[in-house]
Design a protein around this motif. Structure first.
Motif, short mmCIF file in Angstrom:
data_model
loop_
_atom_site.label_atom_id
_atom_site.label_comp_id
_atom_site.label_asym_id
_atom_site.label_seq_id
_atom_site.Cartn_x
_atom_site.Cartn_y
_atom_site.Cartn_z
N THR A 132 -2.22 97.66 -38.25
CA THR A 132 -1.16 96.79 -37.73
C THR A 132 -0.64 95.93 -38.87
O THR A 132 -1.44 95.34 -39.61
N LEU A 133 0.67 95.86 -39.03
CA LEU A 133 1.29 95.04 -40.07
C LEU A 133 1.98 93.84 -39.44
O LEU A 133 2.76 93.98 -38.50
N LYS A 134 1.69 92.66 -39.97
CA LYS A 134 2.41 91.44 -39.59
C LYS A 134 3.04 90.86 -40.85
O LYS A 134 2.34 90.55 -41.82
N VAL A 135 4.36 90.73 -40.84
CA VAL A 135 5.09 90.20 -41.97
C VAL A 135 5.42 88.73 -41.71
O VAL A 135 5.99 88.39 -40.67
N TYR A 136 5.08 87.90 -42.68
CA TYR A 136 5.40 86.47 -42.62
C TYR A 136 6.72 86.26 -43.37
O TYR A 136 6.75 86.33 -44.61
N GLU A 137 7.78 85.99 -42.64
CA GLU A 137 9.07 85.78 -43.28
C GLU A 137 9.05 84.52 -44.14
O GLU A 137 8.49 83.50 -43.75
N ASN A 138 9.64 84.63 -45.32
CA ASN A 138 9.75 83.52 -46.28
C ASN A 138 8.42 83.08 -46.87
O ASN A 138 8.33 82.01 -47.48
N ALA A 139 7.38 83.89 -46.71
CA ALA A 139 6.07 83.56 -47.28
C ALA A 139 5.86 84.30 -48.58
O ALA A 139 6.29 85.45 -48.74
N GLY A 140 5.18 83.65 -49.53
CA GLY A 140 4.82 84.26 -50.79
C GLY A 140 3.38 84.72 -50.80
O GLY A 140 2.74 84.86 -49.75
N LEU B 240 -11.60 102.15 -38.83
CA LEU B 240 -11.87 100.90 -38.12
C LEU B 240 -10.57 100.13 -38.04
O LEU B 240 -9.62 100.44 -38.76
N PRO B 241 -10.47 99.14 -37.16
CA PRO B 241 -9.22 98.39 -37.04
C PRO B 241 -8.87 97.67 -38.35
O PRO B 241 -9.74 97.04 -38.98
N VAL B 242 -7.61 97.78 -38.75
CA VAL B 242 -7.11 97.14 -39.97
C VAL B 242 -5.88 96.32 -39.64
O VAL B 242 -4.93 96.83 -39.03
N LEU B 243 -5.90 95.06 -40.03
CA LEU B 243 -4.75 94.17 -39.87
C LEU B 243 -4.23 93.82 -41.26
O LEU B 243 -4.98 93.34 -42.11
N VAL B 244 -2.95 94.09 -41.50
CA VAL B 244 -2.32 93.80 -42.78
C VAL B 244 -1.37 92.61 -42.58
O VAL B 244 -0.46 92.68 -41.74
N LEU B 245 -1.62 91.54 -43.32
CA LEU B 245 -0.82 90.32 -43.21
C LEU B 245 -0.17 90.07 -44.58
O LEU B 245 -0.86 89.92 -45.59
N HIS B 246 1.17 90.01 -44.61
CA HIS B 246 1.85 89.97 -45.90
C HIS B 246 3.13 89.15 -45.81
O HIS B 246 3.83 89.16 -44.79
N GLY B 247 3.42 88.45 -46.90
CA GLY B 247 4.64 87.66 -46.97
C GLY B 247 5.84 88.48 -47.40
O GLY B 247 5.72 89.36 -48.27
N SER B 248 7.00 88.19 -46.84
CA SER B 248 8.21 88.94 -47.18
C SER B 248 8.68 88.65 -48.60
O SER B 248 9.41 89.45 -49.19
N LEU B 249 8.26 87.51 -49.16
CA LEU B 249 8.70 87.11 -50.49
C LEU B 249 7.56 87.15 -51.51
O LEU B 249 7.61 86.45 -52.52
N ASP B 250 6.57 87.96 -51.25
CA ASP B 250 5.43 88.06 -52.17
C ASP B 250 5.89 88.71 -53.48
O ASP B 250 6.32 89.85 -53.50
#
Length: 288
Positions: A249-257, A219-229
């Motif tokens: 699909t991966l979306k990286v949030y820059e400067n996010a923990g 099934l569709p999977v969206l991965v949302l993650h911070g670059s500074l986790d």
């Protein structure tokens, strides 16, 4: 009151159910220590827009019963599955933060995706944070055990350690805007989880390895993650999840923990809204 009894052992589980009963369904699965209040900046806007937003307080967390047993991943996944059945939810978008990501994966592989249309893993610990053959760069199990012992000696100090708080939210980084009052509120809510529940889920986190199960998701999977986790490093969790889950699909949030649900609340809400709309239009929904 919005409670139901866990089929596993009768534990009273509290849930919230916001928005119209016939709206597209989003079910939120919480981080360790926190209850459904952690999602206020996602659930309330989406509910106002017509989504049905449901959240479950994990046993020993929030307003659910304080019990001794049932903090293993199988039982937690069974509790989540029971909520979907209790409310007869269909075409669900499951959204899980941290430990909630592993509960979602186990729920799907243990019970199937008949009620679930898509999955969003937010700062997830899936596929696992502990060092293993498949994750050689993971946390040392001995270090994690020592951390649990420190936690048990003084939970309040653990949640209020200034360095840990800074790292959790990536405070001081560009684009991170979170008031001291909001930080204090979330720290206080962590103390609502009982001592037993908090230590037990730490032990569960140290055993999580759902890598083979991620590869089974269809099934569709969206991965949302911070670059500074720091709690769930991007390379060993977010990127691995996206690589393992077919078509993710991966979306990286820059400067996010790890605490991006608060520091990047508006962006997270927008990404979830878009994911639910695009995935629904692109793929037939399984309702069996």
């Amino acid at each position: 009151m919005p409670y139901f009894d866990s089929p596993a052992d009768g534990t009273g589980l509290h849930y919230v159910d916001y928005g119209p009963a016939d709206g597209p369904v989003a079910v939120f699965v919480n981080s360790a220590y926190l209850g459904t209040e952690m999602w206020e900046q996602q659930m309330l806007p989406l509910a106002r827009e017509g989504h049905r937003c449901v959240g479950l307080d994990r046993r020993g967390h929030g307003r659910s019963d304080d019990v001794w047993d049932g903090y293993d991943l199988d039982t937690l996944a069974d509790d989540l599955h029971a909520l979907l059945g209790r409310l007869d939810l269909r075409a669900v978008t499951l959204i899980g933060h941290s430990l909630g990501s592993a509960e979602i994966v186990r729920c799907l592989t243990r019970h199937g995706a008949g009620r679930v249309a898509r999955v969003a893993l937010v700062s997830g610990i899936a596929p696992g944070v502990v060092r293993s053959a498949g994750n050689p760069d993971g946390w040392d199990p001995e270090v994690m055990r020592a951390g649990t012992e420190t936690f048990l000696r003084d939970r309040a100090a653990f949640f209020n350690d200034p360095d840990a708080v800074r790292d959790f939210f990536a405070l001081g980084r560009p684009g991170v805007d979170l008031s001291p009052a909001h930080v204090r509120h979330l720290k206080d809510r962590c103390m609502v989880a009982t001592a037993r529940a908090s230590s037990a889920v730490q032990e569960t986190i140290a055993t999580v390895d759902v890598a083979p199960e991620l590869a089974e998701l269809d099934l569709p999977v969206l991965v949302l993650h911070g670059s500074l986790d720091v709690s769930a490093p991007l390379e060993t969790t977010g990127r691995r999840s996206a690589a393992l889950a077919p078509g993710a699909t991966l979306k990286v949030y820059e400067n996010a923990g790890h605490g991006l649900f608060a520091t990047h609340a508006g962006r997270l809400t927008a990404d979830l809204r878009e994911f639910m709309a695009v995935a629904k239009a692109a793929r037939p929904v399984k309702t069996a």
